[in-house]
Design an enzyme around this catalytic site. Sequence first.
Site: not given
Length: 337
Positions: A121, A264, A294
Amino acid sequence: MSREIPPTECCVTIAGTGSYVPEKVLSNADLERMVDTSDEWITSRTGIKERRLAADGQATSDLATAAAKRAMEDAGVSAEELDLIIVATISPDAFFPATACYVQKNIGATNAMCFDISAACSGFLYAIQVARHFINTGNRRTALVIGAEKLSSMVDWEDRNTCVLFGDGAGAAVLRRDDSGDAGRKVISASLGSDGRMTDILHVPGGGSAMPITHDNADQKLNTIRMQGREVYKNAVNAMRRAAEDALQRGGLTAADVDMLIPHQANKRIIEAIGERMGIPAEKTFINLDKYGNTSAAAVAIALDEANKTGAIKDGDNVVLVAFGAGLTWASTLVKW
Ligand code: ACO
């Protein structure tokens, strides 16, 4: 904490942004029909309402290419002008060649040097920093940096612990050298780090050289994402806060100077906890995870593009990008928009 040596200063600007998400929407109601879960559980624990899934035959490079074209259009940059393409991804088209080379072929960027970065990520922010160093040394002038994922290809769709969390998408930015010194959207500072002692709390155990794929381990779905959610959660809040504060300090600012925090997009509660601990109010924090879940390396890239295109960030704003992911890895970038 990172030991970044500040690059010799030229001006690296974000000349344009772009993003792409596939058309197919998978809602929490859809997931209720697939595993033992509920919209209430997913929403209250994560903030996610729906996510996008790539179509059959649509690879990570296809998502990346669509986002790249939009970023190039926004920047007014032609394919020939690009001399560096970096794709951050943990779901590449194949082990090799690099997904960046497929993007190069798709857009016809014949003058570019291309490679991928694997930092989960945090990958998009790692890629921005690598491109920044290439530009600062004078080695390259115009870089296309992409975060792109087709996580649906590595999710166990029978595991409710993970399948509700992830989605597919891509975001991109064109970075350019600007010698005038007065360009906006300048990358000011960054902070990056990793902790390899926690590789096992978030990983795909099978399919690589450590555990080549066999019928047996494929039957056990060892080629899908495994996560110890609570361990990841605990580390995420502290690591992102530290990275963001370090990037700010390196840029001579504090949290009070932040106009927009773009974190994020993994979990709304993690984002809120970071905001609370840094003293950054909710209205100065960008969240779009309700729509996309996500998307790992794509998440900050998509959020940056949406913040840019919707006017959530304005000229002169101090924008802090911050991410955290498997590895463990973390990264933060301060941009004077
Ligand atoms: N629906 C219903 N119940 C569920 C679901 C679901 N989808 N998933 C888990 N549960 C159950 C569990 O089985 C557990 O039940 P039990 O108590 O009977 O054992 C219960 O819910 C609680 O589970 P927890 O894991 O304690 O829930 P938690 O509050 O920690 O939330 C979550 C889980 C959302 C995964 C959270 O831990 C999290 O967000 N972690 C961080 C993830 C992250 O940030 N990842 C970023 C990096 S991603 C990357 O790098 C690719």
